[in-house]
Design a protein around this motif. Structure first.
Motif, PDB file in Angstrom:
ATOM      1  N   LYS A   5       9.929  24.871 -13.385  1.00  0.00           N
ATOM      2  CA  LYS A   5       9.686  23.719 -12.517  1.00  0.00           C
ATOM      3  C   LYS A   5      11.009  23.071 -12.131  1.00  0.00           C
ATOM      4  O   LYS A   5      11.859  22.800 -12.992  1.00  0.00           O
ATOM      5  N   GLN A   6      11.186  22.848 -10.850  1.00  0.00           N
ATOM      6  CA  GLN A   6      12.413  22.213 -10.377  1.00  0.00           C
ATOM      7  C   GLN A   6      12.396  20.715 -10.696  1.00  0.00           C
ATOM      8  O   GLN A   6      11.353  20.065 -10.614  1.00  0.00           O
ATOM      9  N   PRO A   7      13.558  20.168 -11.073  1.00  0.00           N
ATOM     10  CA  PRO A   7      13.596  18.733 -11.369  1.00  0.00           C
ATOM     11  C   PRO A   7      13.321  17.905 -10.116  1.00  0.00           C
ATOM     12  O   PRO A   7      13.649  18.310  -9.004  1.00  0.00           O
ATOM     13  N   VAL A   8      12.700  16.748 -10.328  1.00  0.00           N
ATOM     14  CA  VAL A   8      12.391  15.844  -9.228  1.00  0.00           C
ATOM     15  C   VAL A   8      13.625  15.012  -8.905  1.00  0.00           C
ATOM     16  O   VAL A   8      14.260  14.455  -9.801  1.00  0.00           O
ATOM     17  N   HIS A   9      13.968  14.937  -7.632  1.00  0.00           N
ATOM     18  CA  HIS A   9      15.107  14.123  -7.205  1.00  0.00           C
ATOM     19  C   HIS A   9      14.563  12.870  -6.519  1.00  0.00           C
ATOM     20  O   HIS A   9      14.036  12.936  -5.413  1.00  0.00           O
ATOM     21  N   TYR A  10      14.685  11.757  -7.193  1.00  0.00           N
ATOM     22  CA  TYR A  10      14.124  10.515  -6.679  1.00  0.00           C
ATOM     23  C   TYR A  10      15.082   9.860  -5.683  1.00  0.00           C
ATOM     24  O   TYR A  10      16.298   9.817  -5.919  1.00  0.00           O
ATOM     25  N   PRO A  11      14.555   9.331  -4.582  1.00  0.00           N
ATOM     26  CA  PRO A  11      15.411   8.704  -3.556  1.00  0.00           C
ATOM     27  C   PRO A  11      15.802   7.275  -3.929  1.00  0.00           C
ATOM     28  O   PRO A  11      15.324   6.299  -3.356  1.00  0.00           O
ATOM     29  N   TYR A  12      16.708   7.161  -4.889  1.00  0.00           N
ATOM     30  CA  TYR A  12      17.111   5.832  -5.362  1.00  0.00           C
ATOM     31  C   TYR A  12      17.825   5.017  -4.289  1.00  0.00           C
ATOM     32  O   TYR A  12      17.935   3.797  -4.406  1.00  0.00           O
ATOM     33  N   GLU A  13      18.324   5.695  -3.261  1.00  0.00           N
ATOM     34  CA  GLU A  13      19.088   4.972  -2.235  1.00  0.00           C
ATOM     35  C   GLU A  13      18.200   4.109  -1.351  1.00  0.00           C
ATOM     36  O   GLU A  13      18.700   3.263  -0.616  1.00  0.00           O
ATOM     37  N   HIS A  14      16.882   4.294  -1.400  1.00  0.00           N
ATOM     38  CA  HIS A  14      15.959   3.450  -0.623  1.00  0.00           C
ATOM     39  C   HIS A  14      14.680   3.266  -1.426  1.00  0.00           C
ATOM     40  O   HIS A  14      13.850   4.164  -1.495  1.00  0.00           O
ATOM     41  N   VAL A  15      14.565   2.096  -2.029  1.00  0.00           N
ATOM     42  CA  VAL A  15      13.421   1.778  -2.887  1.00  0.00           C
ATOM     43  C   VAL A  15      12.768   0.491  -2.402  1.00  0.00           C
ATOM     44  O   VAL A  15      13.457  -0.461  -2.014  1.00  0.00           O
ATOM     45  N   VAL A  16      11.445   0.476  -2.386  1.00  0.00           N
ATOM     46  CA  VAL A  16      10.701  -0.766  -2.164  1.00  0.00           C
ATOM     47  C   VAL A  16       9.818  -0.994  -3.386  1.00  0.00           C
ATOM     48  O   VAL A  16       8.886  -0.228  -3.642  1.00  0.00           O
ATOM     49  N   CYS A  17      10.163  -2.012  -4.135  1.00  0.00           N
ATOM     50  CA  CYS A  17       9.397  -2.378  -5.318  1.00  0.00           C
ATOM     51  C   CYS A  17       8.381  -3.437  -4.895  1.00  0.00           C
ATOM     52  O   CYS A  17       8.732  -4.386  -4.182  1.00  0.00           O
ATOM     53  N   TYR A  18       7.129  -3.296  -5.309  1.00  0.00           N
ATOM     54  CA  TYR A  18       6.118  -4.240  -4.824  1.00  0.00           C
ATOM     55  C   TYR A  18       5.091  -4.584  -5.884  1.00  0.00           C
ATOM     56  O   TYR A  18       4.897  -3.862  -6.872  1.00  0.00           O
ATOM     57  N   ASP A  19       4.457  -5.737  -5.654  1.00  0.00           N
ATOM     58  CA  ASP A  19       3.437  -6.238  -6.577  1.00  0.00           C
ATOM     59  C   ASP A  19       2.459  -7.091  -5.794  1.00  0.00           C
ATOM     60  O   ASP A  19       2.856  -7.823  -4.877  1.00  0.00           O
ATOM     61  N   LEU A  20       1.190  -7.004  -6.153  1.00  0.00           N
ATOM     62  CA  LEU A  20       0.140  -7.815  -5.530  1.00  0.00           C
ATOM     63  C   LEU A  20      -0.400  -8.832  -6.514  1.00  0.00           C
ATOM     64  O   LEU A  20      -0.435  -8.590  -7.725  1.00  0.00           O
ATOM     65  N   GLU A  21      -0.846  -9.960  -5.980  1.00  0.00           N
ATOM     66  CA  GLU A  21      -1.681 -10.889  -6.739  1.00  0.00           C
ATOM     67  C   GLU A  21      -3.053 -10.893  -6.088  1.00  0.00           C
ATOM     68  O   GLU A  21      -3.162 -10.991  -4.853  1.00  0.00           O
ATOM     69  N   THR A  22      -4.083 -10.767  -6.882  1.00  0.00           N
ATOM     70  CA  THR A  22      -5.436 -10.629  -6.360  1.00  0.00           C
ATOM     71  C   THR A  22      -6.381 -11.638  -7.001  1.00  0.00           C
ATOM     72  O   THR A  22      -6.088 -12.193  -8.068  1.00  0.00           O
ATOM     73  N   ILE A  23      -7.502 -11.856  -6.332  1.00  0.00           N
ATOM     74  CA  ILE A  23      -8.578 -12.654  -6.902  1.00  0.00           C
ATOM     75  C   ILE A  23      -9.884 -11.898  -6.695  1.00  0.00           C
ATOM     76  O   ILE A  23      -9.947 -10.937  -5.913  1.00  0.00           O
ATOM     77  N   THR A  24     -10.900 -12.317  -7.398  1.00  0.00           N
ATOM     78  CA  THR A  24     -12.238 -11.740  -7.219  1.00  0.00           C
ATOM     79  C   THR A  24     -13.218 -12.868  -6.943  1.00  0.00           C
ATOM     80  O   THR A  24     -13.014 -14.008  -7.368  1.00  0.00           O
ATOM     81  N   ASP A  25     -14.263 -12.536  -6.224  1.00  0.00           N
ATOM     82  CA  ASP A  25     -15.301 -13.524  -5.932  1.00  0.00           C
ATOM     83  C   ASP A  25     -16.405 -13.506  -6.988  1.00  0.00           C
ATOM     84  O   ASP A  25     -17.272 -14.375  -7.006  1.00  0.00           O
ATOM     85  N   GLN A  26     -16.357 -12.513  -7.852  1.00  0.00           N
ATOM     86  CA  GLN A  26     -17.365 -12.405  -8.900  1.00  0.00           C
ATOM     87  C   GLN A  26     -16.689 -12.008 -10.200  1.00  0.00           C
ATOM     88  O   GLN A  26     -16.199 -10.889 -10.350  1.00  0.00           O
ATOM     89  N   GLU A  27     -16.635 -12.929 -11.146  1.00  0.00           N
ATOM     90  CA  GLU A  27     -16.008 -12.666 -12.431  1.00  0.00           C
ATOM     91  C   GLU A  27     -16.974 -11.943 -13.368  1.00  0.00           C
ATOM     92  O   GLU A  27     -18.192 -11.957 -13.174  1.00  0.00           O
ATOM     93  N   MET A  28     -16.440 -11.320 -14.397  1.00  0.00           N
ATOM     94  CA  MET A  28     -17.249 -10.641 -15.399  1.00  0.00           C
ATOM     95  C   MET A  28     -17.834 -11.676 -16.368  1.00  0.00           C
ATOM     96  O   MET A  28     -17.140 -12.624 -16.764  1.00  0.00           O
ATOM     97  N   GLN A  29     -19.075 -11.522 -16.731  1.00  0.00           N
ATOM     98  CA  GLN A  29     -19.735 -12.485 -17.616  1.00  0.00           C
ATOM     99  C   GLN A  29     -19.081 -12.540 -18.998  1.00  0.00           C
ATOM    100  O   GLN A  29     -19.075 -13.593 -19.644  1.00  0.00           O
ATOM    101  N   ASP A  30     -18.523 -11.398 -19.431  1.00  0.00           N
ATOM    102  CA  ASP A  30     -17.893 -11.378 -20.757  1.00  0.00           C
ATOM    103  C   ASP A  30     -16.421 -11.776 -20.719  1.00  0.00           C
ATOM    104  O   ASP A  30     -15.732 -11.739 -21.737  1.00  0.00           O
TER     105      ASP A  30
END
Length: 268
Positions: A5-30
């Motif tokens: 298997k050939q090693p993976v070469h990651y494109p470190y020269e262009h990275v977009v790091c991301y994160d979401l914040e979410t909500i729900t309209d129906q919570e779990m009873q527990d």
């Protein structure tokens, strides 16, 4: 001949790091965490890091998903995700990307190719790198736990459990600051993983030192200054000058060797 298997070469020269914040309209009873299809984004933060010969350049975009303007949110997200670079997240493969894809479909958007590229990426794909996979962590391992182990500041005033109440009460500034904290912490976590994977501290030292300088120079990001002064950042800034000097010397030696070879060839 045995196939390797050939090693993976990651494109470190262009990275977009991301994160979401979410909500729900129906919570779990527990009180447990609701299944991901119940979640809808209210905010997202995207840190773009691009390498150039003069150092790393950064851009931080933070979006809010307002009611009635969902399509605008998803199209903007699609424009921020890299068509040729690498997206980086923590648990994005099982949560963020899945939520983005489903909610885009819910809003009748089927042409968002950059979201599709992230959502359809496989484990250790160069299109998207999930840090849970990289650190060998199990689903449920938190960003806070990983960052705490590496002295990366995170969850300084708000936690994910506060987001729904903050959003519904109209405190969008707190939600925005929180998701920005998470995405910067995730990026620094990614730099640790990159340095370990490549076997050289420069993958952490140089971008983190540049990030710290950038944060200090951005008046609108004063609430993120703890990332510029945390232990990893201080260490990176102490190591960066020597690494840059060594790189400059190596480049000068290479240039001199090239000139000598050209002169010798011309003299024949």
């Amino acid at each position: 001949m045995r196939w390797q298997k050939q090693p993976v070469h990651y494109p470190y020269e262009h990275v977009v790091c991301y994160d979401l914040e979410t909500i729900t309209d129906q919570e779990m009873q527990d009180g447990s965490f609701p299944p991901w299809p119940r979640h809808r984004p209210v905010a997202g933060s995207f840190l773009t890091a691009e390498w150039s010969p003069v150092g790393y350049r950064f851009k931080l975009d933070t979006l809010l998903c307002r009611e009635g303007r969902e399509a605008e949110f998803y199209r903007k997200v699609d424009s921020l995700l890299p068509p040729g670079g690498m997206g980086v997240s923590l648990n994005g493969r099982n949560f963020d990307n899945a939520v983005l894809r489903l909610q885009a479909q819910r809003n009748g958007l089927f042409d968002l190719r950059n979201i599709a590229r992230q959502a359809e990426s496989s484990r250790f794909d160069v299109a998207h790198l999930d840090l849970l996979d990289v650190f060998g962590a199990r689903p449920g391992t938190s960003l806070a736990e990983l960052c705490r182990a590496l002295s990366i500041p995170v969850k300084t005033s708000v936690t994910g459990g506060d987001v729904a109440d903050l959003w519904r009460s109209g405190n969008v500034a707190a939600v925005k600051a929180y998701v920005q904290e998470d995405v910067i912490a995730t990026y620094i976590l990614h730099l640790h993983a990159a340095a370990w994977r490549e076997g050289h501290e420069r993958q952490l030292v140089l971008p983190l030192a540049d990030l710290a300088i950038w944060l200090e120079g951005e008046p609108g990001l004063r609430h993120l200054l703890s990332f510029a002064t945390c232990r990893p950042a201080r260490w990176a800034r102490s190591r960066a000058p020597a690494l840059r000097a060594a790189a400059a010397l190596a480049e000068a030696e290479l240039r001199l060797k090239r000139e000598q070879d050209e002169a010798a060839f011309s003299a024949r």
